[in-house]
Scaffold this motif. Structure first.
Motif, PDB file in Angstrom:
ATOM      1  N   LEU A  37      36.863  56.353  35.848  1.00 35.75           N
ATOM      2  CA  LEU A  37      35.830  55.406  36.285  1.00 35.75           C
ATOM      3  C   LEU A  37      34.570  56.112  36.769  1.00 35.75           C
ATOM      4  N   GLY A  38      34.286  57.282  36.228  1.00 37.45           N
ATOM      5  CA  GLY A  38      33.094  58.018  36.612  1.00 37.45           C
ATOM      6  C   GLY A  38      33.286  58.951  37.786  1.00 37.45           C
ATOM      7  N   VAL A  39      34.487  58.989  38.349  1.00 39.17           N
ATOM      8  CA  VAL A  39      34.778  59.871  39.483  1.00 39.17           C
ATOM      9  C   VAL A  39      35.399  61.154  38.945  1.00 39.17           C
ATOM     10  N   TRP A  74      31.512  48.574  36.934  1.00 31.87           N
ATOM     11  CA  TRP A  74      32.699  48.080  36.257  1.00 31.87           C
ATOM     12  C   TRP A  74      32.958  46.608  36.552  1.00 31.87           C
ATOM     13  N   ARG A  75      31.986  45.909  37.077  1.00 31.26           N
ATOM     14  CA  ARG A  75      32.141  44.493  37.386  1.00 31.26           C
ATOM     15  C   ARG A  75      31.677  43.669  36.180  1.00 31.26           C
ATOM     16  N   ILE A  76      32.582  42.899  35.620  1.00 33.94           N
ATOM     17  CA  ILE A  76      32.274  42.041  34.468  1.00 33.94           C
ATOM     18  C   ILE A  76      32.699  40.632  34.829  1.00 33.94           C
ATOM     19  N   LEU A 123      42.503  49.020  30.508  1.00 32.72           N
ATOM     20  CA  LEU A 123      43.192  49.606  31.660  1.00 32.72           C
ATOM     21  C   LEU A 123      42.206  50.016  32.749  1.00 32.72           C
ATOM     22  N   GLU A 124      41.034  50.516  32.349  1.00 36.10           N
ATOM     23  CA  GLU A 124      40.028  50.906  33.331  1.00 36.10           C
ATOM     24  C   GLU A 124      39.456  49.695  34.060  1.00 36.10           C
TER      25      GLU A 124
END
Length: 188
Positions: A37-39, A74-76, A123-124
């Motif tokens: 997730l970008g981390v 990541w909010r959709i 999954l992400e």
């Protein structure tokens, strides 16, 4: 003007026999495994061993700071999700029909490349939803070390699943590519 024959000829080009397809496949899965997730992985690894205590662990704080920066991307919402799901399903179905229904090698290669990434994306999104709940609990009073350890545990489990998925995807693609090359030695 593009002709249908030109598009189909492009889709029918050699994929499994090209070194560039295999380079792209390996590069894509390598890049997918470097971050969750970008981390970065080292931030997650630092927060794994945090134990409850009176003082906040800097590694747990760093992980929660990273999450507070990356999770909003990541909010959709439901409408965007429905559009994304419909478009993705249409494109994957079209590639699958072209590849396995009509025998186009490039479309088969694209299905074998894109389908696992679509599953990884789902999954992400699920992980991001779970981590938003952990971050919300940390903002209202859950101890930072507990929230950091829980987030790190969820992210390490996701990374393990992603690595297993990458191994399986590359192995299945290599097996299918080898079978294709044996069945079609001259490309047709």
């Amino acid at each position: 003007m593009l002709r249908p024959e030109g598009i189909l000829a492009l889709l029918d080009s050699r994929s499994f026999g090209s070194i560039w397809f295999w380079v792209i496949l390996m590069l894509a899965w390598t890049m997918a495994g470097r971050r969750v997730l970008g981390v970065p992985s080292d931030v997650i690894a630092g927060a794994v061993g945090t134990e409850p205590g009176p003082e906040d662990d800097p590694a747990a704080l760093t992980l929660l700071d990273w999450l507070s920066l990356t999770l909003p991307r990541w909010r959709i919402d439901q409408r965007e999700g429905a559009i994304l799901l419909g478009l993705g399903a249409f494109l994957l179905t079209a590639l699958t029909v072209l590849g396995f229904g009509y025998g186009l090698e490039m479309a088969q290669a694209l299905v074998l490349l894109v389908l696992p990434f679509a599953l990884l994306f789902a999954l992400e999104l699920r992980l991001a939803r779970r981590l938003r709940a952990v971050l919300a609990r940390a903002e209202v009073g859950q101890p930072v070390n507990e929230a950091g350890a829980e987030a790190a545990r969820l992210m390490r489990r996701h990374k393990t699943a992603a690595v297993a998925m990458s191994i399986l995807a590359v192995a299945l693609t290599a097996f299918y590519g080898a079978v294709w090359m044996i069945a079609h030695p001259f490309g047709f």
